[in-house]
Design a protein around this motif. Structure first.
Motif, PDB file in Angstrom:
ATOM      1  N   SER A  44      26.785 -20.564  14.944  1.00  0.00           N
ATOM      2  CA  SER A  44      26.202 -19.276  14.543  1.00  0.00           C
ATOM      3  C   SER A  44      26.235 -18.251  15.666  1.00  0.00           C
ATOM      4  O   SER A  44      26.263 -17.047  15.412  1.00  0.00           O
ATOM      5  N   ASP A  45      26.261 -18.706  16.922  1.00  0.00           N
ATOM      6  CA  ASP A  45      26.344 -17.776  18.053  1.00  0.00           C
ATOM      7  C   ASP A  45      27.788 -17.539  18.508  1.00  0.00           C
ATOM      8  O   ASP A  45      28.022 -16.959  19.557  1.00  0.00           O
ATOM      9  N   GLY A  46      28.759 -18.006  17.697  1.00  0.00           N
ATOM     10  CA  GLY A  46      30.168 -17.764  17.995  1.00  0.00           C
ATOM     11  C   GLY A  46      30.814 -18.773  18.918  1.00  0.00           C
ATOM     12  O   GLY A  46      31.985 -18.633  19.275  1.00  0.00           O
ATOM     13  N   ARG A  47      30.073 -19.808  19.323  1.00  0.00           N
ATOM     14  CA  ARG A  47      30.637 -20.827  20.211  1.00  0.00           C
ATOM     15  C   ARG A  47      31.507 -21.818  19.435  1.00  0.00           C
ATOM     16  O   ARG A  47      31.310 -22.041  18.252  1.00  0.00           O
TER      17      ARG A  47
ATOM     18  N   TYR B  17      28.919 -22.459  10.520  1.00  0.00           N
ATOM     19  CA  TYR B  17      28.459 -23.603   9.740  1.00  0.00           C
ATOM     20  C   TYR B  17      27.299 -23.185   8.834  1.00  0.00           C
ATOM     21  O   TYR B  17      27.229 -23.563   7.672  1.00  0.00           O
ATOM     22  N   GLY B  18      26.391 -22.355   9.367  1.00  0.00           N
ATOM     23  CA  GLY B  18      25.264 -21.878   8.580  1.00  0.00           C
ATOM     24  C   GLY B  18      25.690 -21.028   7.395  1.00  0.00           C
ATOM     25  O   GLY B  18      25.147 -21.149   6.294  1.00  0.00           O
TER      26      GLY B  18
ATOM     27  N   GLU C 143      45.441 -16.688  16.002  1.00  0.00           N
ATOM     28  CA  GLU C 143      44.961 -15.798  14.943  1.00  0.00           C
ATOM     29  C   GLU C 143      44.087 -14.661  15.477  1.00  0.00           C
ATOM     30  O   GLU C 143      43.527 -13.890  14.715  1.00  0.00           O
ATOM     31  N   ARG C 144      43.977 -14.578  16.816  1.00  0.00           N
ATOM     32  CA  ARG C 144      43.202 -13.532  17.475  1.00  0.00           C
ATOM     33  C   ARG C 144      41.736 -13.526  17.012  1.00  0.00           C
ATOM     34  O   ARG C 144      41.140 -12.479  16.783  1.00  0.00           O
ATOM     35  N   ILE C 145      41.174 -14.715  16.859  1.00  0.00           N
ATOM     36  CA  ILE C 145      39.767 -14.854  16.484  1.00  0.00           C
ATOM     37  C   ILE C 145      38.955 -14.984  17.760  1.00  0.00           C
ATOM     38  O   ILE C 145      39.192 -15.886  18.566  1.00  0.00           O
ATOM     39  N   GLY C 146      38.020 -14.085  17.960  1.00  0.00           N
ATOM     40  CA  GLY C 146      37.167 -14.128  19.135  1.00  0.00           C
ATOM     41  C   GLY C 146      36.081 -15.177  18.996  1.00  0.00           C
ATOM     42  O   GLY C 146      35.684 -15.550  17.884  1.00  0.00           O
ATOM     43  N   PHE C 147      35.603 -15.655  20.118  1.00  0.00           N
ATOM     44  CA  PHE C 147      34.529 -16.660  20.127  1.00  0.00           C
ATOM     45  C   PHE C 147      33.755 -16.499  21.435  1.00  0.00           C
ATOM     46  O   PHE C 147      34.224 -15.882  22.383  1.00  0.00           O
ATOM     47  N   ALA C 148      32.558 -17.061  21.438  1.00  0.00           N
ATOM     48  CA  ALA C 148      31.701 -16.991  22.630  1.00  0.00           C
ATOM     49  C   ALA C 148      32.029 -18.139  23.576  1.00  0.00           C
ATOM     50  O   ALA C 148      32.338 -19.254  23.120  1.00  0.00           O
ATOM     51  N   ALA C 149      31.952 -17.863  24.843  1.00  0.00           N
ATOM     52  CA  ALA C 149      32.251 -18.903  25.840  1.00  0.00           C
ATOM     53  C   ALA C 149      31.074 -19.829  26.032  1.00  0.00           C
ATOM     54  O   ALA C 149      29.959 -19.523  25.793  1.00  0.00           O
TER      55      ALA C 149
END
Length: 163
Positions: free
Chosen positions: A134-137, A97-98, A157-163
């Motif tokens: 911003s932290d991938g969540r 978003y940032g 799409e194999r996009i990683g994200f933070a849990a």
């Protein structure tokens, strides 16, 4: 007034409803709690919606990584600027978003960016699911069943994200 067209298709994330005019897709809705916005209306297709159906089928099958069907995004100038940035994102690419706020010249307006992202009238084709904190969540998703729908799209799409 321009004619409106409507089709529905079954997908791994539920039924999808596409609305178009003579020249472009103007709305895409993902089924929520078993219903779509225009379930009461009959389907009526045209060449644009037929092309969109084909491209979405290919996307869900894993055979398409970009959409080239014409779309018409109608919103405020701010929303349209955000949606233009979303259209630049490629398959498997995420942003925050940032970063979107900076890209549209409104640093510090991540909350307003979230509102514009959530108002995207053509999700999937205009990849609003690719926006993370911003932290991938994952902070939310307004399409379909919300976060479970976003999780499926990110995984597809194999996009990683933070849990």
């Amino acid at each position: 007034m321009t004619d409106r067209y409507l089709i529905r298709l079954a997908t791994p994330i539920g039924r999808i409803e596409l609305v178009g005019d003579d020249d472009a897709v103007i709305a895409l809705s993902i089924e929520r709690e078993g219903s779509l916005p225009h379930d009461d209306l009959p389907e009526r297709s045209n060449a644009v919606l037929d092309a969109a159906r084909g491209q979405l089928d290919e996307y869900f099958a894993g055979d398409r990584t970009e959409f080239d069907v014409p779309v018409r995004l109608a919103g405020t100038p701010f929303q349209e600027a955000v949606w233009a940035e979303l259209r630049r994102l490629q398959w498997g690419e995420a942003t925050s978003y940032g970063a979107l706020a900076a890209a549209v010249g409104r640093p510090g307006s991540a909350r307003a960016i979230g509102g514009a992202v959530g108002a995207n009238p053509i999700p999937i084709i205009v990849g609003c699911h690719r926006v993370l904190a911003s932290d991938g969540r994952i902070t939310g998703y307004s399409g379909g069943d919300g976060i479970p729908t976003k999780l499926w799209l990110l995984g597809h799409e194999r996009i990683g994200f933070a849990a």
